[in-house]
Design a protein around this motif. Structure first.
Motif, mmCIF file in Angstrom:
data_model
loop_
_atom_site.group_PDB
_atom_site.id
_atom_site.type_symbol
_atom_site.label_atom_id
_atom_site.label_comp_id
_atom_site.label_asym_id
_atom_site.label_seq_id
_atom_site.Cartn_x
_atom_site.Cartn_y
_atom_site.Cartn_z
ATOM 1 N N ASN A 1 6.263 7.360 -7.816
ATOM 2 C CA ASN A 1 4.913 7.369 -7.242
ATOM 3 C C ASN A 1 4.099 6.126 -7.615
ATOM 4 O O ASN A 1 2.868 6.152 -7.585
ATOM 5 C CB ASN A 1 4.174 8.639 -7.661
ATOM 6 C CG ASN A 1 4.803 9.868 -7.048
ATOM 7 O OD1 ASN A 1 5.160 9.869 -5.873
ATOM 8 N ND2 ASN A 1 4.984 10.907 -7.846
ATOM 9 N N GLN A 2 4.794 5.066 -7.985
ATOM 10 C CA GLN A 2 4.108 3.817 -8.352
ATOM 11 C C GLN A 2 4.087 2.859 -7.156
ATOM 12 O O GLN A 2 4.988 2.881 -6.309
ATOM 13 C CB GLN A 2 4.848 3.117 -9.496
ATOM 14 C CG GLN A 2 5.109 3.984 -10.695
ATOM 15 C CD GLN A 2 3.998 3.902 -11.717
ATOM 16 O OE1 GLN A 2 2.825 3.911 -11.350
ATOM 17 N NE2 GLN A 2 4.342 3.828 -12.964
ATOM 18 N N TYR A 3 3.051 2.022 -7.150
ATOM 19 C CA TYR A 3 2.943 0.996 -6.105
ATOM 20 C C TYR A 3 3.706 -0.265 -6.540
ATOM 21 O O TYR A 3 3.936 -0.447 -7.746
ATOM 22 C CB TYR A 3 1.466 0.647 -5.868
ATOM 23 C CG TYR A 3 0.708 1.743 -5.167
ATOM 24 C CD1 TYR A 3 0.803 1.904 -3.793
ATOM 25 C CD2 TYR A 3 -0.091 2.624 -5.882
ATOM 26 C CE1 TYR A 3 0.114 2.912 -3.136
ATOM 27 C CE2 TYR A 3 -0.793 3.640 -5.238
ATOM 28 C CZ TYR A 3 -0.685 3.776 -3.865
ATOM 29 O OH TYR A 3 -1.354 4.770 -3.223
ATOM 30 N N HIS B 1 0.817 -1.214 0.000
ATOM 31 C CA HIS B 1 0.000 0.000 0.000
ATOM 32 C C HIS B 1 0.848 1.261 0.000
ATOM 33 O O HIS B 1 0.331 2.342 0.236
ATOM 34 C CB HIS B 1 -0.931 -0.013 1.220
ATOM 35 C CG HIS B 1 -0.187 -0.057 2.521
ATOM 36 N ND1 HIS B 1 0.446 -1.187 2.979
ATOM 37 C CD2 HIS B 1 0.045 0.896 3.454
ATOM 38 C CE1 HIS B 1 1.016 -0.937 4.142
ATOM 39 N NE2 HIS B 1 0.795 0.329 4.447
ATOM 40 N N LYS B 2 2.152 1.135 -0.227
ATOM 41 C CA LYS B 2 3.003 2.334 -0.248
ATOM 42 C C LYS B 2 3.694 2.466 -1.602
ATOM 43 O O LYS B 2 4.196 1.473 -2.146
ATOM 44 C CB LYS B 2 4.073 2.240 0.851
ATOM 45 C CG LYS B 2 3.528 2.376 2.266
ATOM 46 C CD LYS B 2 4.669 2.495 3.251
ATOM 47 C CE LYS B 2 4.221 2.246 4.670
ATOM 48 N NZ LYS B 2 3.257 3.216 5.178
ATOM 49 N N THR B 3 3.731 3.681 -2.121
ATOM 50 C CA THR B 3 4.490 3.936 -3.349
ATOM 51 C C THR B 3 5.980 3.887 -2.991
ATOM 52 O O THR B 3 6.331 3.865 -1.805
ATOM 53 C CB THR B 3 4.161 5.321 -3.932
ATOM 54 O OG1 THR B 3 4.554 6.304 -2.967
ATOM 55 C CG2 THR B 3 2.687 5.481 -4.238
ATOM 56 N N GLU C 1 2.875 -2.182 -9.582
ATOM 57 C CA GLU C 1 2.987 -1.476 -10.866
ATOM 58 C C GLU C 1 4.447 -1.426 -11.327
ATOM 59 O O GLU C 1 4.759 -0.787 -12.321
ATOM 60 C CB GLU C 1 2.451 -0.034 -10.715
ATOM 61 C CG GLU C 1 0.964 0.007 -10.364
ATOM 62 C CD GLU C 1 0.483 1.394 -9.925
ATOM 63 O OE1 GLU C 1 -0.705 1.683 -10.111
ATOM 64 O OE2 GLU C 1 1.285 2.154 -9.365
#
Lengths: 257, 277
Positions: free
Chosen positions: B148-150, B109-111, B153
């Motif tokens: 800024n991707q998880y 749940h964190k980028t 991704e």
């Protein structure tokens, strides 16, 4: 092409997959028309259901839908809060048996226990909510415990290597890390919840709702209206399902299961 | 090629770990010292080899403090409280040693940015310094476009790099990589090798311990190799993992140089040792 349709695991490309769905929809409607075309028929005809739907509208169907949705929302809200508290505390060894025990209560029948609720709750709505919260929580807790059980050990180890203490690990891995699953658990259990709502409403009729409408029409064997109500309940259930799935995907970009 | 060894940076003494009464590893003894080269900043690169099921992952969990040893101890340098003249050791605890597992686990749940910020949460740096440090690493490790991707991704390589930086930020000098090369294509393997060199080149105390099934890769990359296997005692093979061989590539004049016949000879020697244990 026909051969592909009957080959196991064959992937059918668009738009043919839509044609298959359309075909089955037409088949269901055709069968319905066919089965109800004679003088005597077991299930109501589409025309009877359509008429039944019109009559229900004049009997205040929208108000009853509002009542059922309100009951659903309140019960789900209280139930999920109770369930989450119990499940999030289940990693504490002292409280673990509590969550497992409550989960087992889902095998208890509703009938016979409702009496005890009348002792504590004096309004029909209060009692309906209490009954639903208790019974729905057993299903929510079962599913949420399964979510926690499926978390790989590597995720806990990862948190620990980042100097997370046990409470931080609980917060990051179980609570924040699986928040999107709560929406999925809600969605998966919605069918049971929705079915219970209709049952509870038909037991305590004072507050109205779709369950009351079904019960009343069942007494007079008005199958056209009963079928119309079943369709309404089905569509509402599916809409809530779509809404919850939409919420999960919108709120949690990383949630891609 | 000349080098000197200074103080001990990792000391494992008679380590054994058992799960539910079953001994997985036993009598593990490891001593690694801080290596200094004249012109190059060099950290320690230690490879752990061994056949599947010999307890490499269990050893790593003990080295990172994630499992408590049944016997023995793992001591690392207490960097915070040590000075040039007064070197102190401490028992390893959770969080002292960075650990990147085979799946490059991250918080789902964190980028990347949020994960690195979280890894620095206990650092004494100011907010501005933290921001600068994150940006520096994100740029140096080629993660600008995906900051800024998880995790779901990201590519495997991007996830692995993020996991490594996260552990560098949180744990400091010690880093364990469990099979960092498994399932990677040739390009990603080079990326990981570069990452290991980069960690070593950052500080002389930096110590990377990794496991792999690729013996040639281990021999070309490490300056110290431990082989974990089942020992044969009195003609009988025991069923717990222990150190069955240690090769100091520095002393063997094989460290920090291109792969040659000497390395190949060592590969054959290690292969034989692994097959017999």
């Amino acid at each position: 092409m026909l051969r592909k349709l009957f080959t196991p695991l064959e992937k059918i490309k668009a738009p043919f997959n839509l044609y298959i769905i359309l075909f089955w929809l037409i088949m269901v409607l055709f069968t319905w028309f066919l089965l109800t075309s004679g003088q005597k028929h077991l299930i109501p005809s589409p025309a009877q259901v359509f008429t039944g739907f019109g009559e229900l509208m004049s009997e205040g169907l929208v108000t009853h839908i509002g009542s059922s949705l309100s009951l659903c929302f309140q019960s789900v809200l209280f139930s999920i809060i109770v369930s989450l508290i119990i499940v999030y505390l289940s990693p504490l060894p002292a409280l673990k048996p509590l969550a497992s025990m409550i989960s087992k209560f889902r095998y208890l029948p509703l009938t016979g226990i409702t009496y005890y609720f009348t002792v504590f709750f004096h309004t029909a709505r209060g009692m309906q909510i209490a009954v639903l919260v208790v019974f729905m929580s057993t299903f929510f807790i079962t599913s949420l415990l399964a979510v926690i059980k499926d978390i790989p050990d590597e995720e806990f180890d990862h948190a620990r290597t980042l100097k997370c203490n046990r409470w931080e690990t609980l917060w990051e891995v179980i609570i924040k890390g699986r928040l999107d699953y709560v929406f999925d658990v809600l969605r998966q259990n919605l069918a049971i919840v929705w079915m219970m709502i209709v049952t509870v409403e038909s037991i305590l009729v004072a507050e109205g709702g779709l369950g009351v409408l079904i019960k009343n029409n069942d007494k007079f064997m008005n199958h056209g209206k009963i079928f119309a109500l079943q369709i309404v309940i089905l569509i509402l259930g599916l809409l809530i399902d779509v809404f919850l799935n939409f919420c999960r995907k919108s709120l949690f970009r990383y949630s891609k299961f | 090629m000349s080098y000197i060894v200074k103080d001990t940076i990792l000391y494992v003494e008679n380590l054994s770990v058992a799960y539910d009464g079953k001994v997985i590893i036993k009598d593990i003894n490891i001593t690694e010292k801080d290596v200094h080269r004249e012109t190059v900043t060099t950290g320690q690169v230690i490879a752990v080899l061994g056949r599947s099921g010999r307890g490499k992952s269990t050893l790593f969990k003990a080295l990172t403090g994630l499992v408590k040893p049944a016997t023995g101890q793992v001591l690392i340098r207490d960097i915070k409280n040590s000075t040039e003249m007064d070197i102190k050791a401490k028992q390893v605890e959770e969080g002292d040693v960075g650990f990147v597992d085979q799946k490059y686990t991250l918080f789902r749940h964190k980028t990347i940015y949020q994960a690195l910020k979280f890894a620095l949460r206990k650092s004494s740096l100011s907010e501005k310094e933290k921001e600068d440090k994150i940006n520096k690493y994100i740029q140096e490790w080629g993660l600008e476009k995906v900051r800024n991707q998880y995790p779901n991704e990201l590519s495997g390589g991007q996830r692995q790099r993020t996991a490594i930086i996260e552990q560098i930020f949180s744990s400091g000098s010690y880093m364990i990589l469990d099979e960092p090369f498994s399932g990677l294509d040739v390009g990603n393997v080079e990326d990981v090798k570069r990452s290991i060199h980069k960690i070593g080149a950052d500080h002389t105390l930096n110590t990377v311990i990794f496991s792999t099934h690729d013996i040639e890769l281990a021999v070309s990359l490490a300056d110290s190799i431990y082989v974990i296997g089942y020992p044969t005692i009195n003609g009988k093979m025991e069923h717990y993992g222990t150190v069955v061989g240690h090769f100091d590539l520095k002393a063997m004049q094989l460290a920090w140089k291109d792969f040659d016949a000497g390395h190949l000879q060592l590969v054959e020697q290690i292969k034989k040792l692994m097959l017999s244990s």
